[in-house]
Design a protein around this motif. Structure first.
Motif, PDB file in Angstrom:
ATOM      1  N   ARG A   1       0.728  -1.326  -0.239  1.00 23.67           N
ATOM      2  CA  ARG A   1       0.060  -0.032  -0.041  1.00 23.67           C
ATOM      3  C   ARG A   1       0.801   1.146   0.106  1.00 23.67           C
ATOM      4  O   ARG A   1       0.671   2.105  -0.770  1.00 23.67           O
ATOM      5  CB  ARG A   1      -0.827   0.009   1.145  1.00 23.67           C
ATOM      6  N   CYS A   2       1.806   1.195   0.850  1.00 23.74           N
ATOM      7  CA  CYS A   2       2.766   2.428   0.901  1.00 23.74           C
ATOM      8  C   CYS A   2       3.480   2.652  -0.440  1.00 23.74           C
ATOM      9  O   CYS A   2       3.662   3.801  -0.690  1.00 23.74           O
ATOM     10  CB  CYS A   2       3.656   2.312   2.197  1.00 23.74           C
TER      11      CYS A   2
ATOM     12  N   ASN B   1      -8.464  22.367   2.444  1.00 22.23           N
ATOM     13  CA  ASN B   1      -9.615  21.946   1.697  1.00 22.23           C
ATOM     14  C   ASN B   1      -9.233  21.149   0.691  1.00 22.23           C
ATOM     15  O   ASN B   1      -9.953  20.357  -0.027  1.00 22.23           O
ATOM     16  CB  ASN B   1     -10.289  23.055   1.317  1.00 22.23           C
ATOM     17  N   ASN B   2      -7.868  20.958  -0.036  1.00 25.39           N
ATOM     18  CA  ASN B   2      -7.642  20.224  -1.014  1.00 25.39           C
ATOM     19  C   ASN B   2      -7.073  18.888  -0.425  1.00 25.39           C
ATOM     20  O   ASN B   2      -6.453  18.249  -1.186  1.00 25.39           O
ATOM     21  CB  ASN B   2      -6.272  21.125  -1.519  1.00 25.39           C
ATOM     22  N   ILE B   3      -7.071  18.587   1.031  1.00 23.73           N
ATOM     23  CA  ILE B   3      -6.616  17.279   1.241  1.00 23.73           C
ATOM     24  C   ILE B   3      -7.633  16.401   1.307  1.00 23.73           C
ATOM     25  O   ILE B   3      -8.838  16.431   1.879  1.00 23.73           O
ATOM     26  CB  ILE B   3      -6.030  17.226   2.772  1.00 23.73           C
ATOM     27  N   THR B   4      -7.646  15.125   0.608  1.00 24.28           N
ATOM     28  CA  THR B   4      -8.604  14.039   0.709  1.00 24.28           C
ATOM     29  C   THR B   4      -8.003  12.887   1.342  1.00 24.28           C
ATOM     30  O   THR B   4      -6.681  12.582   1.328  1.00 24.28           O
ATOM     31  CB  THR B   4      -8.755  13.518  -0.765  1.00 24.28           C
ATOM     32  N   THR B   5      -8.985  12.142   2.040  1.00 26.63           N
ATOM     33  CA  THR B   5      -8.341  10.956   2.829  1.00 26.63           C
ATOM     34  C   THR B   5      -8.998   9.721   2.020  1.00 26.63           C
ATOM     35  O   THR B   5     -10.123   9.636   1.964  1.00 26.63           O
ATOM     36  CB  THR B   5      -9.035  11.224   4.116  1.00 26.63           C
ATOM     37  N   PHE B   6      -8.064   8.890   1.942  1.00 26.56           N
ATOM     38  CA  PHE B   6      -8.082   7.374   1.426  1.00 26.56           C
ATOM     39  C   PHE B   6      -8.429   6.610   2.690  1.00 26.56           C
ATOM     40  O   PHE B   6      -7.617   6.270   3.544  1.00 26.56           O
ATOM     41  CB  PHE B   6      -6.960   6.826   0.770  1.00 26.56           C
ATOM     42  N   LYS B   7      -9.652   6.183   2.838  1.00 27.87           N
ATOM     43  CA  LYS B   7      -9.893   5.596   4.057  1.00 27.87           C
ATOM     44  C   LYS B   7      -9.737   4.163   4.130  1.00 27.87           C
ATOM     45  O   LYS B   7      -9.803   3.302   2.791  1.00 27.87           O
ATOM     46  CB  LYS B   7     -11.547   5.527   4.309  1.00 27.87           C
ATOM     47  N   ALA B   8      -8.850   3.514   5.055  1.00 29.54           N
ATOM     48  CA  ALA B   8      -8.356   2.089   4.952  1.00 29.54           C
ATOM     49  C   ALA B   8      -9.519   1.057   5.194  1.00 29.54           C
ATOM     50  O   ALA B   8     -10.572   1.353   5.740  1.00 29.54           O
ATOM     51  CB  ALA B   8      -7.344   1.975   6.178  1.00 29.54           C
ATOM     52  N   GLN B   9      -9.095  -0.041   4.377  1.00 23.40           N
ATOM     53  CA  GLN B   9     -10.009  -1.096   4.638  1.00 23.40           C
ATOM     54  C   GLN B   9      -9.524  -2.315   5.205  1.00 23.40           C
ATOM     55  O   GLN B   9      -8.314  -2.491   4.966  1.00 23.40           O
ATOM     56  CB  GLN B   9     -10.519  -1.428   3.191  1.00 23.40           C
ATOM     57  N   PRO B  10     -10.175  -2.900   5.958  1.00 28.30           N
ATOM     58  CA  PRO B  10      -9.448  -4.123   6.832  1.00 28.30           C
ATOM     59  C   PRO B  10      -8.795  -5.009   5.655  1.00 28.30           C
ATOM     60  O   PRO B  10      -9.227  -5.469   4.505  1.00 28.30           O
ATOM     61  CB  PRO B  10     -10.707  -5.044   7.388  1.00 28.30           C
ATOM     62  N   PRO B  11      -7.480  -5.475   5.776  1.00 25.42           N
ATOM     63  CA  PRO B  11      -6.864  -5.674   7.238  1.00 25.42           C
ATOM     64  C   PRO B  11      -6.048  -4.314   7.591  1.00 25.42           C
ATOM     65  O   PRO B  11      -5.407  -4.249   8.689  1.00 25.42           O
ATOM     66  CB  PRO B  11      -5.803  -6.670   7.231  1.00 25.42           C
TER      67      PRO B  11
ATOM     68  N   LYS C   1      -5.560  -0.443   8.694  1.00 22.01           N
ATOM     69  CA  LYS C   1      -6.160   0.247   9.896  1.00 22.01           C
ATOM     70  C   LYS C   1      -5.767   2.084   9.652  1.00 22.01           C
ATOM     71  O   LYS C   1      -6.554   2.625  10.350  1.00 22.01           O
ATOM     72  CB  LYS C   1      -6.011  -0.200  11.224  1.00 22.01           C
ATOM     73  N   TYR C   2      -4.922   2.124   8.906  1.00 21.73           N
ATOM     74  CA  TYR C   2      -4.350   3.757   8.957  1.00 21.73           C
ATOM     75  C   TYR C   2      -5.018   4.344   7.520  1.00 21.73           C
ATOM     76  O   TYR C   2      -4.572   3.742   6.538  1.00 21.73           O
ATOM     77  CB  TYR C   2      -2.844   3.648   9.088  1.00 21.73           C
ATOM     78  N   HIS C   3      -5.464   5.471   7.629  1.00 30.70           N
ATOM     79  CA  HIS C   3      -5.777   6.213   6.620  1.00 30.70           C
ATOM     80  C   HIS C   3      -4.843   6.910   5.888  1.00 30.70           C
ATOM     81  O   HIS C   3      -3.781   7.324   6.696  1.00 30.70           O
ATOM     82  CB  HIS C   3      -7.129   7.091   7.100  1.00 30.70           C
TER      83      HIS C   3
END
Length: 131
Positions: free
Chosen positions: A30-31, A54-64, A66-68
């Protein structure tokens, strides 16, 4: 001392009021795919976003996982966990614009690194997250 950083296009800018405490390299898939394997760890009370929040978007982690992960919604630069809310969090070392003296202390997820990548320093190596 004020350490400055930004994304590739400059839309997002941030500052650190003190030198990061630790640097590590993550070799998980992932990294690697996000282009954020070189991580420096900062204290939240020393980090501030000075432009482009406002230009920061977060990719939400999916299991396994845990870090966005956060990135610039304009140029795609991986920023690390700049919106995590934790007391200490990693940011992409490559986003630092100021010259800082810091040395890599560890490699994590070494078991996941591609065979063509050769580690060239003497930093401690871990198959997963260090304890």
């Amino acid at each position: 001392m004020m350490i400055k950083g930004s994304c590739c296009c400059g839309a997002i800018q941030f500052e650190l009021s003190e030198k990061p405490g630790l640097m590590g390299m993550c070799h998980c898939s992932r990294c690697r795919k996000m282009g954020a394997g070189a991580l420096i760890f900062v204290n939240s009370d020393t980090f501030s976003i000075t432009a482009g929040h406002n230009n920061i978007t977060t990719f939400k982690a999916q299991p396994p996982y845990k870090y966005h992960r956060c990135f610039c919604s304009i140029c795609g630069t991986a920023l690390g966990e700049v919106l995590s809310g934790l007391d200490t969090f990693p940011i992409n070392a490559n986003c630092i614009d100021s010259e800082i003296e810091i040395e890599n202390k560890f490699h994590e997820f070494v078991a996941d690194k591609p065979s063509w990548l050769k580690i060239g320093d003497n930093a401690q190596q871990f198959d997963e997250h260090p304890n």
